[in-house]
Design a protein around this motif. Structure first.
Motif, PDB file in Angstrom:
ATOM      1  N   LEU A   1       0.779  -1.241   0.000  1.00  0.00           N
ATOM      2  CA  LEU A   1       0.000   0.000   0.000  1.00  0.00           C
ATOM      3  C   LEU A   1       0.811   1.291   0.000  1.00  0.00           C
ATOM      4  O   LEU A   1       0.320   2.317  -0.477  1.00  0.00           O
ATOM      5  CB  LEU A   1      -0.935   0.011   1.227  1.00  0.00           C
ATOM      6  N   LEU A   2       2.003   1.289   0.537  1.00  0.00           N
ATOM      7  CA  LEU A   2       2.706   2.554   0.766  1.00  0.00           C
ATOM      8  C   LEU A   2       3.919   2.780  -0.131  1.00  0.00           C
ATOM      9  O   LEU A   2       4.151   3.892  -0.589  1.00  0.00           O
ATOM     10  CB  LEU A   2       3.130   2.648   2.237  1.00  0.00           C
ATOM     11  N   ASP A   3       4.707   1.746  -0.367  1.00  0.00           N
ATOM     12  CA  ASP A   3       5.973   1.922  -1.084  1.00  0.00           C
ATOM     13  C   ASP A   3       5.794   1.779  -2.595  1.00  0.00           C
ATOM     14  O   ASP A   3       6.336   0.870  -3.227  1.00  0.00           O
ATOM     15  CB  ASP A   3       7.007   0.914  -0.566  1.00  0.00           C
ATOM     16  N   ASP A   4       5.037   2.681  -3.164  1.00  0.00           N
ATOM     17  CA  ASP A   4       4.827   2.723  -4.620  1.00  0.00           C
ATOM     18  C   ASP A   4       5.262   4.093  -5.113  1.00  0.00           C
ATOM     19  O   ASP A   4       4.574   5.099  -4.894  1.00  0.00           O
ATOM     20  CB  ASP A   4       3.352   2.470  -4.945  1.00  0.00           C
ATOM     21  N   SER A   5       6.402   4.138  -5.768  1.00  0.00           N
ATOM     22  CA  SER A   5       6.975   5.426  -6.195  1.00  0.00           C
ATOM     23  C   SER A   5       6.120   6.145  -7.225  1.00  0.00           C
ATOM     24  O   SER A   5       6.268   7.356  -7.417  1.00  0.00           O
ATOM     25  CB  SER A   5       8.379   5.203  -6.767  1.00  0.00           C
ATOM     26  N   THR A   6       5.199   5.421  -7.859  1.00  0.00           N
ATOM     27  CA  THR A   6       4.333   6.071  -8.852  1.00  0.00           C
ATOM     28  C   THR A   6       3.152   6.781  -8.198  1.00  0.00           C
ATOM     29  O   THR A   6       2.403   7.483  -8.875  1.00  0.00           O
ATOM     30  CB  THR A   6       3.794   5.032  -9.859  1.00  0.00           C
TER      31      THR A   6
ATOM     32  N   LYS B   1      -8.927   7.269  -9.468  1.00  0.00           N
ATOM     33  CA  LYS B   1      -8.602   6.048 -10.201  1.00  0.00           C
ATOM     34  C   LYS B   1      -7.094   5.939 -10.426  1.00  0.00           C
ATOM     35  O   LYS B   1      -6.429   6.900 -10.794  1.00  0.00           O
ATOM     36  CB  LYS B   1      -9.327   6.041 -11.538  1.00  0.00           C
ATOM     37  N   GLY B   2      -6.568   4.763 -10.156  1.00  0.00           N
ATOM     38  CA  GLY B   2      -5.154   4.524 -10.326  1.00  0.00           C
ATOM     39  C   GLY B   2      -4.295   5.022  -9.182  1.00  0.00           C
ATOM     40  O   GLY B   2      -3.074   4.847  -9.187  1.00  0.00           O
ATOM     41  N   TYR B   3      -4.931   5.648  -8.179  1.00  0.00           N
ATOM     42  CA  TYR B   3      -4.180   6.229  -7.063  1.00  0.00           C
ATOM     43  C   TYR B   3      -4.725   5.766  -5.715  1.00  0.00           C
ATOM     44  O   TYR B   3      -3.973   5.339  -4.848  1.00  0.00           O
ATOM     45  CB  TYR B   3      -4.237   7.750  -7.157  1.00  0.00           C
ATOM     46  N   SER B   4      -6.029   5.849  -5.541  1.00  0.00           N
ATOM     47  CA  SER B   4      -6.639   5.536  -4.241  1.00  0.00           C
ATOM     48  C   SER B   4      -6.874   4.035  -4.076  1.00  0.00           C
ATOM     49  O   SER B   4      -7.167   3.323  -5.038  1.00  0.00           O
ATOM     50  CB  SER B   4      -7.976   6.268  -4.097  1.00  0.00           C
ATOM     51  N   THR B   5      -6.775   3.599  -2.828  1.00  0.00           N
ATOM     52  CA  THR B   5      -7.059   2.212  -2.468  1.00  0.00           C
ATOM     53  C   THR B   5      -8.040   2.200  -1.303  1.00  0.00           C
ATOM     54  O   THR B   5      -7.897   2.975  -0.352  1.00  0.00           O
ATOM     55  CB  THR B   5      -5.780   1.467  -2.046  1.00  0.00           C
ATOM     56  N   LEU B   6      -9.034   1.337  -1.376  1.00  0.00           N
ATOM     57  CA  LEU B   6      -9.969   1.130  -0.264  1.00  0.00           C
ATOM     58  C   LEU B   6      -9.623  -0.184   0.409  1.00  0.00           C
ATOM     59  O   LEU B   6      -9.608  -1.238  -0.232  1.00  0.00           O
ATOM     60  CB  LEU B   6     -11.415   1.101  -0.765  1.00  0.00           C
ATOM     61  N   ILE B   7      -9.344  -0.106   1.722  1.00  0.00           N
ATOM     62  CA  ILE B   7      -9.028  -1.287   2.522  1.00  0.00           C
ATOM     63  C   ILE B   7     -10.223  -1.590   3.413  1.00  0.00           C
ATOM     64  O   ILE B   7     -10.679  -0.722   4.167  1.00  0.00           O
ATOM     65  CB  ILE B   7      -7.785  -1.050   3.397  1.00  0.00           C
ATOM     66  N   ILE B   8     -10.720  -2.801   3.323  1.00  0.00           N
ATOM     67  CA  ILE B   8     -11.852  -3.230   4.148  1.00  0.00           C
ATOM     68  C   ILE B   8     -11.353  -4.294   5.122  1.00  0.00           C
ATOM     69  O   ILE B   8     -10.793  -5.313   4.710  1.00  0.00           O
ATOM     70  CB  ILE B   8     -12.989  -3.791   3.284  1.00  0.00           C
ATOM     71  N   GLU B   9     -11.537  -4.037   6.416  1.00  0.00           N
ATOM     72  CA  GLU B   9     -11.217  -5.038   7.424  1.00  0.00           C
ATOM     73  C   GLU B   9     -12.510  -5.616   7.961  1.00  0.00           C
ATOM     74  O   GLU B   9     -13.346  -4.900   8.520  1.00  0.00           O
ATOM     75  CB  GLU B   9     -10.390  -4.444   8.570  1.00  0.00           C
ATOM     76  N   ASP B  10     -12.675  -6.902   7.776  1.00  0.00           N
ATOM     77  CA  ASP B  10     -13.912  -7.557   8.191  1.00  0.00           C
ATOM     78  C   ASP B  10     -13.672  -9.056   8.186  1.00  0.00           C
ATOM     79  O   ASP B  10     -12.640  -9.536   7.712  1.00  0.00           O
ATOM     80  CB  ASP B  10     -15.062  -7.190   7.234  1.00  0.00           C
ATOM     81  N   PHE B  11     -14.631  -9.805   8.699  1.00  0.00           N
ATOM     82  CA  PHE B  11     -14.537 -11.258   8.613  1.00  0.00           C
ATOM     83  C   PHE B  11     -14.736 -11.708   7.170  1.00  0.00           C
ATOM     84  O   PHE B  11     -15.567 -11.154   6.444  1.00  0.00           O
ATOM     85  CB  PHE B  11     -15.586 -11.922   9.500  1.00  0.00           C
ATOM     86  N   ILE B  12     -13.976 -12.707   6.773  1.00  0.00           N
ATOM     87  CA  ILE B  12     -14.142 -13.351   5.463  1.00  0.00           C
ATOM     88  C   ILE B  12     -14.439 -14.815   5.770  1.00  0.00           C
ATOM     89  O   ILE B  12     -13.531 -15.606   6.060  1.00  0.00           O
ATOM     90  CB  ILE B  12     -12.875 -13.219   4.599  1.00  0.00           C
ATOM     91  N   LEU B  13     -15.694 -15.196   5.741  1.00  0.00           N
ATOM     92  CA  LEU B  13     -16.087 -16.527   6.185  1.00  0.00           C
ATOM     93  C   LEU B  13     -15.707 -17.585   5.152  1.00  0.00           C
ATOM     94  O   LEU B  13     -15.957 -17.399   3.959  1.00  0.00           O
ATOM     95  CB  LEU B  13     -17.597 -16.589   6.433  1.00  0.00           C
ATOM     96  N   PRO B  14     -15.125 -18.690   5.595  1.00  0.00           N
ATOM     97  CA  PRO B  14     -14.885 -19.802   4.670  1.00  0.00           C
ATOM     98  C   PRO B  14     -16.196 -20.524   4.384  1.00  0.00           C
ATOM     99  O   PRO B  14     -17.134 -20.470   5.188  1.00  0.00           O
ATOM    100  CB  PRO B  14     -13.915 -20.693   5.455  1.00  0.00           C
ATOM    101  N   VAL B  15     -16.272 -21.169   3.247  1.00  0.00           N
ATOM    102  CA  VAL B  15     -17.513 -21.887   2.911  1.00  0.00           C
ATOM    103  C   VAL B  15     -17.642 -23.169   3.727  1.00  0.00           C
ATOM    104  O   VAL B  15     -18.727 -23.743   3.835  1.00  0.00           O
ATOM    105  CB  VAL B  15     -17.569 -22.208   1.402  1.00  0.00           C
ATOM    106  N   LYS B  16     -16.536 -23.622   4.317  1.00  0.00           N
ATOM    107  CA  LYS B  16     -16.549 -24.835   5.131  1.00  0.00           C
ATOM    108  C   LYS B  16     -15.557 -24.668   6.273  1.00  0.00           C
ATOM    109  O   LYS B  16     -14.501 -24.057   6.117  1.00  0.00           O
ATOM    110  CB  LYS B  16     -16.180 -26.063   4.289  1.00  0.00           C
TER     111      LYS B  16
END
Length: 398
Positions: free
Chosen positions: A219-224, A325-340
């Motif tokens: 997320l952070l170390d992108d020189s572009t 676009k091409g610059y911003s990132t959305l980070i979502i922290e949440d549960f990711i349930l497995p199907v099993k």
């Protein structure tokens, strides 16, 4: 008998290692699951079901003693008798002994002698503000709706609840057709405060995402995509008292840029909430207002799981409209349930979402479908190193 000795020795060795902090988080969770399976195998089915049926008494006793300040007293004094507790709290001595009997049996309080109590790790945790807030929020706001949930589902023909303003919460508490957050803001500030405190503790002992996720690399170390001093590095959307924002800011203090905390006006305008330099607090309603524009990183924790897909798409639209676009990132922290093979904690958390908000935790497939509809491309879904929340990294579709 030899087998019993071998198993006992292995368990005692594991206990010593665990109490000394000798296990990594992922290993700790694996061993905990194994220990739980061992208990299940050794326990007679009838005994397990009996304990399950009587479990609410533990939660009730904890909530009552918390209200009386008993855990704090035990921690402060180091050792205290029921008579001393009765004198300090003005509660009946016999009542206190009965409530504490449940918690000493459950291991939440030590019992060095007859009618005598001392703190252990669990007692000390319950004496902290965040853990107390967790118990208050879930008990005060959720026990009645949860208790009446079978009745609610029977009356609604066992449909999956999806109306945040007319669901198990409203049925259980007997309140008007408004969602939980509106109800707390308008009618129950004590419960709102408990929830805000709970949000500071909802990670439990699990490591913060900034400690296990490759933040710099991903997320952070992108020189572009450089961030200047006057640019916005990080926006915490509905970030409460800013605990996650501060964790990020402290971890990556060497990076330039400003920080923004978005939340309801009554939270953002709280003058006691001091977040230090480079942080701006902005009140907003994520159903009606766009977040601040052009930030490098947007962060949302435990927001999507509060709402139906329809409501989530409204929230996400007010975020994506501000992303570059091409610059911003959305980070979502949440549960990711497995199907099993879902772990117990996120499975139970899903029941709380149903009870409180007629909402749900999502599987990886459900996350992909929701975020695609919102015009986002999922760079990756990253499970946690245990049974906690995962990280979803998304960007605007090219």
């Amino acid at each position: 008998m030899d087998l019993v000795n071998v198993v006992t020795h292995a368990i005692e060795s594991a206990i010593k290692t665990a109490t000394s902090g000798g296990f990594a988080e992922a290993s700790r969770v694996v061993l905990l699951e194994a220990a739980t399976k061992l208990v299940s195998a050794l326990q007679k089915p009838e005994d397990a079901i009996t304990k399950l049926a009587y479990w609410p008494s533990q939660f009730m006793a904890t909530r009552t003693l918390l209200e009386l300040g008993v855990f704090n007293i035990i921690v402060e004094k180091g050792r205290v008798t029921s008579s001393e507790l009765a004198e300090t709290t003005k509660a009946d001595k016999i009542l206190l002994e009965r409530l504490l009997r449940v918690l000493t049996a459950a291991g939440y309080v030590a019992e060095p002698d007859e009618s005598s109590y001392a703190p252990n790790g669990l007692t000390k945790a319950l004496a902290t503000r965040p853990m107390g807030g967790l118990v208050e929020a879930i008990f005060d706001g959720g026990m009645k709706p949860m208790a009446l949930l079978p009745e609610f589902l029977r009356k609604t023909g066992y449909k999956n609840p999806d109306d945040q303003a007319d669901g198990p919460l409203q049925y259980g508490l007997g309140i008007d057709k408004v969602d939980l957050f509106t109800h707390m803001v308008d009618n129950d500030h004590k419960l709102l405060s408990s929830f805000q405190t709970f949000f500071e503790a909802d990670r439990g002992s699990r490591p913060a995402w900034v400690d296990w996720f490759p933040v710099k690399q991903k997320l952070l170390d992108d020189s572009t995509k450089p961030v200047k001093d006057d640019s916005i590095l990080y926006v915490d959307i509905a970030g409460g008292r800013g605990h996650d924002l501060l964790a990020f800011k402290e971890k990556f203090a060497e990076y330039p840029g400003r920080y923004v905390l978005h939340d309801l006006p009554q939270i953002a305008d709280d003058q006691t909430l001091q977040l230090g330099d480079r942080v701006e607090k902005i009140g907003f309603n994520f159903f009606e207002d766009q977040v601040i524009s052009g930030a490098r990183l947007y962060y949302m924790k435990f927001i999507m799981h509060d709402w139906s897909d329809e409501k989530c798409l409204i929230i996400l639209k007010n975020v994506t409209a501000s992303m570059k676009k091409g610059y911003s990132t959305l980070i979502i922290e949440d549960f990711i349930l497995p199907v099993k093979g879902c772990a117990l904690l996120p499975a139970m958390w899903d029941m709380e979402m149903m009870s409180f908000l007629s909402a749900m935790e999502r599987t990886e497939r459900q996350w992909q479908e929701l975020l695609t509809k919102a015009g986002l491309e999922v760079e990756g879904l990253y499970p946690p190193p245990g049974d906690g929340t995962g990280i979803i990294v998304t960007r605007l579709k090219e």
